[in-house]
Design a protein around this motif. Structure first.
Motif, short mmCIF file in Angstrom:
data_model
loop_
_atom_site.label_atom_id
_atom_site.label_comp_id
_atom_site.label_asym_id
_atom_site.label_seq_id
_atom_site.Cartn_x
_atom_site.Cartn_y
_atom_site.Cartn_z
N UNK A 143 48.21 47.92 37.07
CA UNK A 143 47.65 46.66 37.56
C UNK A 143 48.63 45.57 37.20
N UNK A 144 49.28 45.01 38.20
CA UNK A 144 50.30 44.00 37.96
C UNK A 144 49.67 42.61 37.85
N UNK A 145 50.49 41.66 37.42
CA UNK A 145 50.01 40.29 37.34
C UNK A 145 49.68 39.75 38.73
N UNK A 146 50.41 40.20 39.73
CA UNK A 146 50.06 39.81 41.09
C UNK A 146 48.68 40.33 41.46
N UNK A 147 48.39 41.58 41.14
CA UNK A 147 47.07 42.14 41.43
C UNK A 147 45.98 41.31 40.77
N UNK A 148 46.20 40.95 39.53
CA UNK A 148 45.21 40.16 38.80
C UNK A 148 44.96 38.82 39.47
N UNK A 149 46.04 38.09 39.78
CA UNK A 149 45.87 36.75 40.35
C UNK A 149 45.36 36.81 41.78
N UNK A 150 45.77 37.82 42.52
CA UNK A 150 45.21 37.98 43.87
C UNK A 150 43.70 38.13 43.79
N UNK A 151 43.23 38.90 42.82
CA UNK A 151 41.79 39.05 42.63
C UNK A 151 41.14 37.72 42.27
N UNK A 152 41.79 36.93 41.41
CA UNK A 152 41.25 35.61 41.04
C UNK A 152 41.04 34.76 42.28
N UNK A 153 42.02 34.74 43.16
CA UNK A 153 41.95 33.85 44.32
C UNK A 153 41.05 34.40 45.42
N UNK A 154 40.95 35.72 45.55
CA UNK A 154 39.99 36.30 46.49
C UNK A 154 38.57 36.03 46.01
N UNK A 155 38.35 36.19 44.71
CA UNK A 155 37.02 35.99 44.15
C UNK A 155 36.55 34.55 44.32
#
Length: 646
Positions: free
Chosen positions: A237-249
């Protein structure tokens, strides 16, 4: 064409630089999500020093519809860059646990680091050389060095600015130098009193003039972190994956209209398999010829097929993924990585990591067959090898993603490049863009202890950021946490103990590696195949060159961090993978050191008492069943964050 431009933006929105001790040589950070691997030996210079990884920033012009019109350079614009690095670690609060998880209520208090230094004297703990501006092509020199900041009266170099031949901004970090002002050794993974390092972070801005008009520019941020010891690998789980989830959520970015096997599923499955090069547990299951080796052509063809006949196979993979409501604290589900609440003994399901909700949702669609079977078409094309191969309109997004794809998300314990505040939407002015704090609005004091309530409050530190605010949460110095990022932590060894799993961050800080010596056996076709297979399956502990027990090794890491091997991509051989990742020969002294030295890490609570520490450690080693060389033991505060966990 330039008349269409109404605004500009700096990319990557968050740039990543990394320390290194090579005085002259450096390289730029990845600018596409899947760059070609570097040649063996690339990441160190001829003297064995680690090259610095440099963050390069570009500025793009956009029209009123939000479309990219052009990259702006001195050929078509006047650009003045400004960046401001600072390091506030020693003036910030101790790290015990992420303050935004339920477990934080039971953790040890996050007191001020160096709390004996009070009042205005605490300013001496902050390394802040101030902002630097630069303009033009191929500009460099002492005037653009971040060297005016001091720590307890001593000047500390945090890095420098340069521009390249096209006027793009290059941000360098420090040389990996860490020291204490009072001469005391390090004793902990994260909160060493009197110490500083030369990492940091801060804003990147630009003024852009097109002809006789100045256009507004979306700013960026730069973060200077530790070296990347496995530069061709990505975390599960990359930092991009994490932040993409933040912004989708939060609704700032859309969930994909259609889940793509090529773009959303296959890359994650490949990361499981690629971890074979840095962790022996992953190698045994997901590696070459393993039960879960997903990346053979035959398996990829089956997994990419959305036909109902393949549903059972897809569901088996999906059901193996960790679901906290179903699995609780079990270490069995995937991924086999520690989580934010990791402690010994385990206290919470957050002992282990799970996919983000967005990732999990993508895999659920895939398991149900509701995805695009595009492997035969998009998969065959392959990713762009460099930024010039990316269409102009897609370059900003590629830069944003590339910088974050080679950073890790959890476990935020504290982490590799950055830690838990990064996942809070209040930190951002727009997707991936850190909200900047105005110098006219200084941050308030939060008292002598930072509580979860204060940290998460509307007046807390998770909103606009100032120079040094992202890196201040991290370990000081960084080497002590890097030396503590191991696998298979245990309090008391049980028959089911696995010394390889779970693991912290092996994609940045390897656990077990294939040595150059064994690689030469693997690729020597004159050797019997059985010998070559044995050599391929053998792994060496990456930190085997660290000697003594826990605190001895933390102190050695301060000096020897650059002598460790870099995991590099090499050519494969018949009967083995086409590409093999191999540890470059370490320059640390390995005379008489077995490959399995430091294989097992034992937390010995009694060792917190100096009077009985050596006796308790020796007793723990004696009953472990491993040799003394294979065991690192002591009171390990990284795995003892709770008030009663002693």
């Amino acid at each position: 064409m330039l008349d269409e431009i109404v605004r500009a933006a700096i990319h990557p929105a968050i740039g990543i630089a990394r320390v290194g001790n090579s005085l002259e040589e450096y390289f730029t950070a990845p600018e596409v999500p899947d760059p070609q691997p570097k040649e063996p030996g690339f990441h160190k210079d001829a003297a064995g020093a680690v090259k610095r990884e440099v963050a390069r920033f570009r500025v793009y012009g956009y029209n009123a519809q939000g479309q990219v019109v052009a990259e702006l350079t001195p050929d078509n614009a006047d650009i003045r860059w400004t960046a401001h690095l600072a390091n506030k670690k020693s003036a910030w609060y101790q790290f015990q646990l992420a303050l935004d998880i339920p477990d934080a209520a039971l953790a040890k208090p996050a007191e001020l680091r160096n709390k004996e230094i009070t009042g205005d004297l605490r300013k001496d703990l902050i390394i802040d050389p101030g902002p630097i501006s630069i303009t033009g092509r191929n500009i460099s020199g002492p005037d653009f060095h971040f060297r005016n900041g001091t720590f307890m009266g001593k000047e500390v170099y945090l890095g420098e600015l340069r521009t390249d031949e096209d006027g793009r901004l290059l941000v360098f970090g420090g040389f990996g130098q860490s020291a204490s002002y009072n001469g005391k050794p390090v004793t902990t993974y994260a909160n060493n009193e009197g110490w500083h390092d030369d990492t940091g972070d801060g804003p990147v801005t630009a003024t852009v003039t097109l002809g006789d008009r100045e256009v507004p520019v979306d700013p960026a941020w730069v973060l200077v972190g530790p070296p990347n010891y496995a530069p061709a690998l990505k975390g599960i789980r990359t930092l991009y994956d994490l932040l993409y989830d933040v912004f989708v959520t939060t609704g700032s970015l859309p969930f994909p209209a259609k889940v793509s096997f090529t773009h959303h599923i296959a890359p994650v499955l490949r990361r499981f398999c690629d971890h074979q090069w840095v962790n022996q547990g992953f190698a045994g299951y997901f590696g070459h010829n393993g039960l879960g080796h997903f990346t053979t052509p035959e398996m990829l063809e089956r997994l990419s097929n959305n036909a109902p006949a393949r549903r059972a196979l897809r569901r088996q993979v999906f059901n193996a993924l960790r679901n906290f409501e179903r699995d609780g604290g079990s270490p069995v589900p995937w991924p086999w990585l520690y989580g934010d609440g990791m402690a010994v003994p385990p206290r919470t399901p957050l002992q282990h990591m799970a996919f983000s909700p967005t990732q999990y949702r993508m895999f659920q669609y895939w398991a149900d067959g509701e995805f695009e079977d595009d492997w035969a078409t998009a998969g065959a094309i392959g990713p762009a090898p460099d930024l010039d191969s990316v269409p102009l309109g897609e370059q900003p997004a590629a830069l944003d993603r590339a910088a974050l794809d080679f950073c890790l998300a959890d476990a935020f314990h504290p982490g590799c490049e950055v830690t838990w505040p990064i996942r809070h939407p209040s930190m951002y002015m727009a997707p991936f863009r850190i909200r900047h704090r105005s110098p006219e609005q200084p941050e308030p004091s939060y008292g002598t202890v930072l509580t979860p309530e204060t940290a998460l409050s509307v007046n807390g530190p998770l909103y606009a950021q100032a120079p040094g605010d992202l890196s201040r949460w991290m370990a000081v110095p960084w080497q002590t946490d890097t030396a503590s990022c191991r696998s298979g932590y245990e309090l008391a060894l049980s028959p089911r103990h696995d010394p390889y799993l779970p693991s912290f961050w092996p994609a940045r800080v390897p656990n077990h590696v294939l040595t150059e010596e064994d690689y030469r056996v693997v690729t020597n076709e004159r050797r019997p195949l059985t010998e070559r297979i044995e050599a391929f399956e053998r792994r060496a502990v990456w930190l085997r060159g660290l000697r003594g027990q826990n605190t001895d090794q933390l102190n050695q890491m301060i000096d020897d961090w650059y002598r460790l091997g870099i995991v590099e991509v090499r050519d494969g051989a018949p009967d083995f993978p086409d590409r093999i990742q191999v540890e470059s020969t370490p320059s640390i002294d390995l005379t008489g050191i077995p490959l399995t030295q430091n294989l097992v890490t034992l937390h010995v609570p009694q060792a917190a008492d100096p009077a009985i520490a050596s006796v308790a450690i020796n007793q723990a080693i004696a009953v472990s069943g491993y040799t003394a060389e294979e065991v690192t033991a002591g009171f390990i505060d990284k795995v003892a964050p709770f008030r009663d966990n002693v």
